[in-house]
Design an enzyme around this catalytic site. Sequence first.
Site, mmCIF file in Angstrom:
data_model
loop_
_atom_site.group_PDB
_atom_site.id
_atom_site.type_symbol
_atom_site.label_atom_id
_atom_site.label_comp_id
_atom_site.label_asym_id
_atom_site.label_seq_id
_atom_site.Cartn_x
_atom_site.Cartn_y
_atom_site.Cartn_z
ATOM 1 N N LYS A 243 31.110 93.550 22.928
ATOM 2 C CA LYS A 243 30.229 92.400 23.205
ATOM 3 C C LYS A 243 30.229 92.027 24.675
ATOM 4 O O LYS A 243 29.196 91.640 25.224
ATOM 5 C CB LYS A 243 30.656 91.203 22.368
ATOM 6 C CG LYS A 243 32.103 90.803 22.612
ATOM 7 C CD LYS A 243 32.695 90.059 21.440
ATOM 8 C CE LYS A 243 34.192 89.919 21.612
ATOM 9 N NZ LYS A 243 34.952 91.031 21.029
ATOM 10 N N GLU B 24 45.491 85.948 19.999
ATOM 11 C CA GLU B 24 46.204 86.814 20.937
ATOM 12 C C GLU B 24 47.309 86.009 21.609
ATOM 13 O O GLU B 24 47.282 84.778 21.620
ATOM 14 C CB GLU B 24 45.238 87.297 22.030
ATOM 15 C CG GLU B 24 43.958 87.905 21.537
ATOM 16 C CD GLU B 24 44.114 89.381 21.210
ATOM 17 O OE1 GLU B 24 45.084 89.996 21.674
ATOM 18 O OE2 GLU B 24 43.263 89.904 20.478
ATOM 19 N N LYS C 217 28.814 86.718 22.435
ATOM 20 C CA LYS C 217 28.100 87.061 21.201
ATOM 21 C C LYS C 217 26.754 86.359 21.126
ATOM 22 O O LYS C 217 25.753 86.963 20.718
ATOM 23 C CB LYS C 217 28.978 86.705 19.997
ATOM 24 C CG LYS C 217 30.212 87.604 19.884
ATOM 25 C CD LYS C 217 31.203 87.065 18.873
ATOM 26 C CE LYS C 217 32.399 87.997 18.700
ATOM 27 N NZ LYS C 217 33.497 87.349 17.940
#
Lengths: 436, 436
Positions: free
Chosen positions: B107, B192, B207
């Site tokens: 993306k 993360e 996105k």
Amino acid sequence: MADSIRFAIVGFGNIGAGVVEVFSHNRAAINARLPRPLELVRLADKDLTTPRPVPVPPGVEFTDNVEKVVRGDDVDIVVELVGGLRPARQFVEAALKGGKHVVTANKALLADCGAELWALAAKHGVSLLFEASVGGGIPVIRALQQGLAANQLLSVRGILNGTCNFILSSMAATGAKFAEALEEAKRLGYAESDPTFDIEGYDTAHKIAILASLAFGQDVRFSDVYVEGITHIRAEDIASARETGHAVKLLAVARCDGPGEAVEVRVHPALVPLASALGRTDGVLNAIEIVGNAVGPVTLVGRGAGRGPTASAVLSDVMNIAQQMVDGGAPLDRRLKVPVGERNLRPMRETAVAHALQLSVLDREDTVATIQEALRAERVDVARVVERSRRPGEYFNLTIFTKRSSEARLQAALNRLAASQITVEPPTVFRVEESA
Amino acid sequence: MADSIRFAIVGFGNIGAGVVEVFSHNRAAINARLPRPLELVRLADKDLTTPRPVPVPPGVEFTDNVEKVVRGDDVDIVVELVGGLRPARQFVEAALKGGKHVVTANKALLADCGAELWALAAKHGVSLLFEASVGGGIPVIRALQQGLAANQLLSVRGILNGTCNFILSSMAATGAKFAEALEEAKRLGYAESDPTFDIEGYDTAHKIAILASLAFGQDVRFSDVYVEGITHIRAEDIASARETGHAVKLLAVARCDGPGEAVEVRVHPALVPLASALGRTDGVLNAIEIVGNAVGPVTLVGRGAGRGPTASAVLSDVMNIAQQMVDGGAPLDRRLKVPVGERNLRPMRETAVAHALQLSVLDREDTVATIQEALRAERVDVARVVERSRRPGEYFNLTIFTKRSSEARLQAALNRLAASQITVEPPTVFRVEESA
């Protein structure tokens, strides 16, 4: 327009009017997306006199000579919106044999003889697209054929009939009886004057036959689908369902547990969790949940009927064909189709389904033991028991959720229960579809 | 296999492992749907030594010579799963220039230079597909490009980042602080170790740039998107939202009111009705609501990330290319692409949005009049006022819902409100996105 792509519409009723309307309104946007412009050249209907909600656009011929339209050489794409089996099948066949691409919204036709028509299209090197046949404007056909193509699909479950969903939602919201909710649906234009096709589940069954064919690569027809409608549903059954956290929906289910396993295809009222995507789909909305072994569950929700949504799907198909005509390559059917494998369908009597038994039973010391014995004797396993209300010493209301069992076993257990004479009134039995 | 279609994967991390796994597992089903079988011939990664969750399948070459894979003549399709801008862009460009079709989940790359890459693909007569770049396995790219192609789209709104949605859902469910919910997300593998990219809204912005480009036919890039993250959201703000029937979601919004109108593209926390499809999307799920002028709203819900869903989208793209390669015709880009119109983007400062002001104010006789005056002075119209709680004579808590107004006007009204000294604490301001 010398190099336009010409299409004709056969059947100028409500949906035909929607296609005319949306094409007129969105024409600039549609043609901006196409390498060559689309042109509507002809509208055909055996009835030329009934007033239509939209006028025939300037430059478009309006004719009752349907035969000429489906056989004529001056159109590239025929949009079939006649509906039903006859004469729609003859029209579609004539168009395909004449080398014309066909777009149809006709679920009954595809669920009756789709395999023959797709074969005919392939033989003549043309496309037969049908996004509008299921779920109105929801692009579920493309999702099954393309976007989720890499999955082994495990199930497709859906609320596919807005009339039924409106009636059941309305009964749930207001406590209305079925007949009252049906009348309201008629008044609002959500139900036909003869609503049989919708409320008996036939419409839903046609649609799930098409989805099951695509999902599992088998030739599934309307006649293969187990169907039960919603006419027997009572407001109190829905209220009881709510007490255990469930909604009552007319659900279409197609399921296959893995390669080599039989496919089950059924339409019936079912309890679904109120908190699930299907349970929350109210009113005339449609919802389709597809479970793939890689993607997990994907749910698509939108308006499943009506002029705008159906026209959206029909015209998107027409655009896809127009692109393919210009760009060359094999017809889209070849590109999109799934292999039609050997038929391996599981009859309903051999299908194991979880059930909810809504019971009103005498409040005696041996009641629970009696119920459990009746179920155990037929090897129907209990998943959980929810007591809904109780009048101590007189009766209590409970729902027994069973694990998956065959219909035959469940019926035998119910017979035992009836014989035990502890039930105050006949039990209400629903199939249960839990969240994916 | 002499006539197989050969693909290679560049980037053998988590997603690469998912593609290998799903392809191995579903290979028979995938090849049954294709005119020629797919074959994975090569895996490339600069790191050959880190243990992978799945082994390299027998017969597949595993190499750190990425250049050779993207330039080599013995593969037809390159799957780019390296991620990020560099060296992913170089890999994709090399593959396209070498006449290879490319499938990517990247993306960031597409939101940075998608237009250049699509042009490069077109120039070399190959396809560049990217279903996995947005919404994981949810087939939203195909829906925009094909299934809803006949619509003028009015808006695309989505919950596109599972990490943020998990954190916000978790804060709503448990009353946890942001930092606590983030820690839980990390512990569960949903965030993360450096979560900046997700929680600051950058992932979502990439996105929505892609979706806006497709929906409105303009070249929208990451740098065009207004972005606000969720790090400042407090559990009490979410609780206040719930009191007015709203959930707090990190929402991506792309909107265009009609032909010739500017397109607005923004990412920020927003109040959405708890009872809406977006408001009900909890946990790591993604949801995308697309509104077309014919179809109305269509909502797609599913897992937006993870090995299985991403592999589902990647392999479905690979299958689409394989079908096209066999069937002939123009590359899928040509077939799928939307025209890139002139850019006409509305800056955030000119964008009118509805707001909710969550206020805690002194309970004085002139309080409501003072607030109304501050808003009226800046021409911010009030849609409705909801009193949430009150301690008579001391303070009360209310939420004021405004009609759409520019950010500048709202800020001026808030300044007036602050100067009036009736607020007990600084107001919390949310943008509001009502149901379509």
